[in-house]
Write a protein that holds these residues in place. Structure first.
Motif, PDB file in Angstrom:
ATOM      1  N   ASP A 284      10.522  -3.185   3.902  1.00 20.54           N
ATOM      2  CA  ASP A 284       9.770  -2.412   2.913  1.00 20.54           C
ATOM      3  C   ASP A 284       8.449  -3.089   2.582  1.00 20.54           C
ATOM      4  O   ASP A 284       7.411  -2.437   2.490  1.00 20.54           O
ATOM      5  N   PHE A 285       8.504  -4.381   2.423  1.00 23.80           N
ATOM      6  CA  PHE A 285       7.291  -5.120   2.080  1.00 23.80           C
ATOM      7  C   PHE A 285       6.350  -5.235   3.277  1.00 23.80           C
ATOM      8  O   PHE A 285       5.134  -5.227   3.105  1.00 23.80           O
ATOM      9  N   GLU A 286       6.912  -5.294   4.473  1.00 20.08           N
ATOM     10  CA  GLU A 286       6.082  -5.264   5.678  1.00 20.08           C
ATOM     11  C   GLU A 286       5.311  -3.942   5.737  1.00 20.08           C
ATOM     12  O   GLU A 286       4.098  -3.924   5.967  1.00 20.08           O
ATOM     13  N   LEU A 287       6.009  -2.835   5.509  1.00 17.65           N
ATOM     14  CA  LEU A 287       5.341  -1.539   5.533  1.00 17.65           C
ATOM     15  C   LEU A 287       4.307  -1.434   4.419  1.00 17.65           C
ATOM     16  O   LEU A 287       3.208  -0.903   4.632  1.00 17.65           O
ATOM     17  N   ALA A 288       4.615  -1.953   3.241  1.00 13.07           N
ATOM     18  CA  ALA A 288       3.657  -1.904   2.123  1.00 13.07           C
ATOM     19  C   ALA A 288       2.354  -2.609   2.501  1.00 13.07           C
ATOM     20  O   ALA A 288       1.265  -2.126   2.173  1.00 13.07           O
TER      21      ALA A 288
ATOM     22  N   SER B  36      17.486 -10.341  -2.359  1.00 16.47           N
ATOM     23  CA  SER B  36      17.936 -10.733  -3.693  1.00 16.47           C
ATOM     24  C   SER B  36      16.829 -10.399  -4.698  1.00 16.47           C
ATOM     25  O   SER B  36      15.677 -10.151  -4.318  1.00 16.47           O
ATOM     26  N   GLU B  37      17.158 -10.426  -5.963  1.00 15.38           N
ATOM     27  CA  GLU B  37      16.161 -10.167  -7.012  1.00 15.38           C
ATOM     28  C   GLU B  37      15.013 -11.168  -6.925  1.00 15.38           C
ATOM     29  O   GLU B  37      13.852 -10.812  -7.109  1.00 15.38           O
ATOM     30  N   GLU B  38      15.328 -12.426  -6.637  1.00  9.19           N
ATOM     31  CA  GLU B  38      14.299 -13.458  -6.516  1.00  9.19           C
ATOM     32  C   GLU B  38      13.376 -13.179  -5.333  1.00  9.19           C
ATOM     33  O   GLU B  38      12.156 -13.355  -5.426  1.00  9.19           O
ATOM     34  N   GLU B  39      13.950 -12.762  -4.213  1.00 11.80           N
ATOM     35  CA  GLU B  39      13.144 -12.444  -3.030  1.00 11.80           C
ATOM     36  C   GLU B  39      12.248 -11.236  -3.287  1.00 11.80           C
ATOM     37  O   GLU B  39      11.079 -11.225  -2.893  1.00 11.80           O
ATOM     38  N   ILE B  40      12.779 -10.231  -3.958  1.00 10.28           N
ATOM     39  CA  ILE B  40      11.985  -9.044  -4.293  1.00 10.28           C
ATOM     40  C   ILE B  40      10.803  -9.445  -5.169  1.00 10.28           C
ATOM     41  O   ILE B  40       9.666  -9.043  -4.923  1.00 10.28           O
ATOM     42  N   ALA B  41      11.060 -10.250  -6.194  1.00  8.19           N
ATOM     43  CA  ALA B  41       9.991 -10.690  -7.095  1.00  8.19           C
ATOM     44  C   ALA B  41       8.924 -11.474  -6.331  1.00  8.19           C
ATOM     45  O   ALA B  41       7.718 -11.285  -6.562  1.00  8.19           O
ATOM     46  N   ALA B  42       9.342 -12.323  -5.406  1.00 13.45           N
ATOM     47  CA  ALA B  42       8.385 -13.110  -4.624  1.00 13.45           C
ATOM     48  C   ALA B  42       7.530 -12.205  -3.745  1.00 13.45           C
ATOM     49  O   ALA B  42       6.305 -12.369  -3.675  1.00 13.45           O
ATOM     50  N   HIS B  43       8.152 -11.238  -3.093  1.00  6.84           N
ATOM     51  CA  HIS B  43       7.399 -10.305  -2.245  1.00  6.84           C
ATOM     52  C   HIS B  43       6.428  -9.470  -3.081  1.00  6.84           C
ATOM     53  O   HIS B  43       5.286  -9.255  -2.680  1.00  6.84           O
ATOM     54  N   LEU B  44       6.880  -8.991  -4.236  1.00 11.37           N
ATOM     55  CA  LEU B  44       6.008  -8.181  -5.093  1.00 11.37           C
ATOM     56  C   LEU B  44       4.808  -8.978  -5.579  1.00 11.37           C
ATOM     57  O   LEU B  44       3.714  -8.424  -5.708  1.00 11.37           O
ATOM     58  N   SER B  45       4.997 -10.260  -5.824  1.00  8.20           N
ATOM     59  CA  SER B  45       3.884 -11.082  -6.299  1.00  8.20           C
ATOM     60  C   SER B  45       2.791 -11.210  -5.245  1.00  8.20           C
ATOM     61  O   SER B  45       1.648 -11.490  -5.564  1.00  8.20           O
ATOM     62  N   GLU B  46       3.143 -10.986  -3.979  1.00  6.38           N
ATOM     63  CA  GLU B  46       2.178 -11.050  -2.878  1.00  6.38           C
ATOM     64  C   GLU B  46       1.512  -9.701  -2.607  1.00  6.38           C
ATOM     65  O   GLU B  46       0.646  -9.606  -1.740  1.00  6.38           O
TER      66      GLU B  46
ATOM     67  N   ILE C  59       9.729   0.522  -3.919  1.00  8.63           N
ATOM     68  CA  ILE C  59       8.412   0.052  -4.330  1.00  8.63           C
ATOM     69  C   ILE C  59       7.467   1.220  -4.155  1.00  8.63           C
ATOM     70  O   ILE C  59       7.603   2.027  -3.212  1.00  8.63           O
ATOM     71  N   VAL C  60       6.498   1.336  -5.073  1.00  6.05           N
ATOM     72  CA  VAL C  60       5.678   2.538  -5.174  1.00  6.05           C
ATOM     73  C   VAL C  60       4.214   2.151  -5.359  1.00  6.05           C
ATOM     74  O   VAL C  60       3.901   1.200  -6.086  1.00  6.05           O
ATOM     75  N   ARG C  61       3.332   2.927  -4.731  1.00  4.14           N
ATOM     76  CA  ARG C  61       1.895   2.758  -4.957  1.00  4.14           C
ATOM     77  C   ARG C  61       1.213   4.099  -4.716  1.00  4.14           C
ATOM     78  O   ARG C  61       1.576   4.837  -3.806  1.00  4.14           O
ATOM     79  N   THR C  62       0.193   4.386  -5.532  1.00  2.44           N
ATOM     80  CA  THR C  62      -0.559   5.630  -5.445  1.00  2.44           C
ATOM     81  C   THR C  62      -2.022   5.313  -5.176  1.00  2.44           C
ATOM     82  O   THR C  62      -2.570   4.372  -5.741  1.00  2.44           O
ATOM     83  N   PHE C  63      -2.630   6.126  -4.319  1.00  2.00           N
ATOM     84  CA  PHE C  63      -4.041   5.999  -3.988  1.00  2.00           C
ATOM     85  C   PHE C  63      -4.740   7.322  -4.257  1.00  2.00           C
ATOM     86  O   PHE C  63      -4.105   8.386  -4.272  1.00  2.00           O
ATOM     87  N   ARG C  64      -6.070   7.253  -4.426  1.00  2.00           N
ATOM     88  CA  ARG C  64      -6.889   8.441  -4.650  1.00  2.00           C
ATOM     89  C   ARG C  64      -7.881   8.583  -3.503  1.00  2.00           C
ATOM     90  O   ARG C  64      -8.484   7.612  -3.052  1.00  2.00           O
ATOM     91  N   HIS C  65      -8.034   9.812  -3.039  1.00  2.00           N
ATOM     92  CA  HIS C  65      -9.034  10.144  -2.023  1.00  2.00           C
ATOM     93  C   HIS C  65      -9.127  11.672  -1.999  1.00  2.00           C
ATOM     94  O   HIS C  65      -8.405  12.349  -2.720  1.00  2.00           O
TER      95      HIS C  65
ATOM     96  N   GLY D 118      -0.543  -4.375  -7.076  1.00  2.00           N
ATOM     97  CA  GLY D 118      -0.707  -2.922  -7.074  1.00  2.00           C
ATOM     98  C   GLY D 118       0.574  -2.172  -6.765  1.00  2.00           C
ATOM     99  O   GLY D 118       0.707  -1.006  -7.111  1.00  2.00           O
ATOM    100  N   TRP D 119       1.514  -2.829  -6.117  1.00  2.00           N
ATOM    101  CA  TRP D 119       2.810  -2.201  -5.852  1.00  2.00           C
ATOM    102  C   TRP D 119       3.700  -2.422  -7.065  1.00  2.00           C
ATOM    103  O   TRP D 119       3.695  -3.478  -7.674  1.00  2.00           O
ATOM    104  N   GLU D 120       4.459  -1.387  -7.394  1.00  2.00           N
ATOM    105  CA  GLU D 120       5.326  -1.425  -8.572  1.00  2.00           C
ATOM    106  C   GLU D 120       6.754  -1.141  -8.138  1.00  2.00           C
ATOM    107  O   GLU D 120       7.002  -0.260  -7.314  1.00  2.00           O
ATOM    108  N   ARG D 121       7.662  -1.881  -8.694  1.00  2.00           N
ATOM    109  CA  ARG D 121       9.069  -1.628  -8.405  1.00  2.00           C
ATOM    110  C   ARG D 121       9.586  -0.534  -9.327  1.00  2.00           C
ATOM    111  O   ARG D 121       9.346  -0.565 -10.535  1.00  2.00           O
ATOM    112  N   GLN D 122      10.272   0.421  -8.739  1.00  2.00           N
ATOM    113  CA  GLN D 122      10.953   1.466  -9.502  1.00  2.00           C
ATOM    114  C   GLN D 122      12.369   1.550  -8.957  1.00  2.00           C
ATOM    115  O   GLN D 122      12.596   2.143  -7.897  1.00  2.00           O
ATOM    116  N   GLY D 123      13.286   0.902  -9.642  1.00  2.00           N
ATOM    117  CA  GLY D 123      14.666   0.848  -9.165  1.00  2.00           C
ATOM    118  C   GLY D 123      14.741   0.112  -7.843  1.00  2.00           C
ATOM    119  O   GLY D 123      14.280  -1.018  -7.731  1.00  2.00           O
TER     120      GLY D 123
END
Length: 104
Positions: free
Chosen positions: A83-87, A7-17, A28-34, A20-25
């Motif tokens: 998705d959040f487990e993998l993140a 649900s939207e509420e569950e997504i928001a809760a997971h993102l708050s944990e 969830i997205v994150r970029t790293f530099r190396h 650095g991860w950003e929701r796009q539609g």
């Protein structure tokens, strides 16, 4: 049976944990530099973990950047707990490789 979309509420809760991860539609997205070659190594380690947990992230490698785009394809390209487990795994693997997160 595919995983249940969150649900939207569950997504928001997971993102708050996961700072650095950003929701796009429905991703969830994150970029790293190396360095380029370390980004390739990082992709291989993340792909191995993804295979282990039955996931398939989109991984984009460009010059000194690696971007992860995560959604659950077999749940209709919707966000699930997988998705959040993998993140969390991506964050740990990136930290172990010394990759620097890029703030958006």
């Amino acid at each position: 049976m595919p995983p249940e979309p969150l649900s939207e509420e569950e997504i928001a809760a997971h993102l708050s944990e996961l700072p650095g991860w950003e929701r796009q539609g429905e991703t969830i997205v994150r970029t790293f530099r190396h360095t380029y070659h370390e980004c390739v190594h990082l992709a291989m380690y993340v792909a191995a973990k993804a295979r282990e947990i039955g996931h398939h992230p989109d991984i984009h490698i460009t010059w000194q950047r690696i971007r992860f785009v995560i959604t659950t394809h077999d749940a209709g390209n919707r966000l699930t707990a997988k998705d959040f487990e993998l993140a969390r795994h991506v964050d740990a693997i990136a930290a172990g490789h010394g990759a620097a997160a890029i703030a958006r």
